[in-house]
Design a protein around this motif. Structure first.
Motif: not given
Length: 98
Positions: A42-53
């Motif tokens: 909600a506060g646009e501080m965190f994001e959840l999803g898939f990623f590659s280092p």
């Protein structure tokens, strides 16, 4: 183990201040998030999803700081079992079991 994982997901959701609603910043039971899609808190501080280092083709489900330039990862679900392609999906079952 399955109950522990479900409890961890609930704890992470509470930490991110994600309320159970139909807003863009939440996930409902049985909703699927595919690789390439994300949920932003909600506060646009965190994001959840898939990623590659960097320098890796492995894919992980994680939570990272959204506004930091480096995308600092704060939690990884499948650290020991990376996905080798972009076919990953994430879903919280209605029963809470994984």
């Amino acid at each position: 183990m399955e109950i522990l994982f479900a409890s961890l997901l609930i704890s992470v959701a509470l930490f991110l201040n994600i309320s159970p609603s139909f807003a863009v910043d939440s996930i409902t039971a049985d909703q699927v998030i595919k690789d390439g899609e994300t949920i932003v808190s909600a506060g646009e501080m965190f994001e959840l999803g898939f990623f590659s280092p960097a320098n890796s083709s492995n894919r992980y489900l994680g939570i990272w700081y959204k506004k930091m330039a480096t995308g600092t990862v704060v939690w990884v679900a499948n650290r020991d079992l990376p996905i080798s392609n972009t076919s990953g999906t994430f879903k919280v079952p209605v029963t809470g079991a994984c």
